[in-house]
Write a protein that holds these residues in place. Structure first.
Motif: not given
Length: 138
Positions: A66-74
């Motif tokens: 399974g996969k984790i996909v993450l996009e967020a502000f640094s």
């Protein structure tokens, strides 16, 4: 039925896939082990005091492969006027996230400066992190 849920279920049906669409708080979500094929964190900013523990619970909820996909502000986003939390405790560094997901195989880990044009409150230069990681197995 909320509009986004209805749209997601219609798209899933059209593409012959099954999804489970739940709306919960991070704290109230039940983390059953080896349940999910994919989990996405899209601008889901979790306070530093809760983040690592919750991310690890989500990793446990992934099926092997399974996969984790993450996009967020640094953390570099602080001071930009293009959106995101106004607190360092709610922003991420790539290193912190790689530690949170250290049990996964990292396919992509990027710190980027991008130009947002996603509505009135998300417009302009932004500093983000993108991560794609996979649970070992399969």
């Amino acid at each position: 039925m909320p509009k986004p849920r209805k749209k997601a279920l219609e798209l899933a049906k059209r593409h012959h896939v099954t999804i489970r669409y739940n709306i919960n708080t991070f704290q109230d979500f039940t983390f059953e082990p080896n349940t999910f094929d994919a989990i996405a964190f899209i601008y889901a900013h979790i306070h530093k005091s809760l983040r690592r523990n919750l991310h690890r619970k989500y990793v446990n909820a992934l099926k092997p492969g399974g996969k984790i996909v993450l996009e967020a502000f640094s953390k570099e986003q602080l001071g930009n006027n293009s959106g995101g939390p106004n607190s360092l405790e709610m922003l991420y560094s790539k290193e912190e996230l790689l530690t949170d997901f250290e049990s996964l195989d990292i396919n992509k880990a990027q710190s980027l400066e991008v130009s947002l044009s996603e509505g009135e409150h998300h417009k302009g230069q932004a500093n983000i992190i993108r991560i794609v990681a996979q649970k070992p197995g399969n």
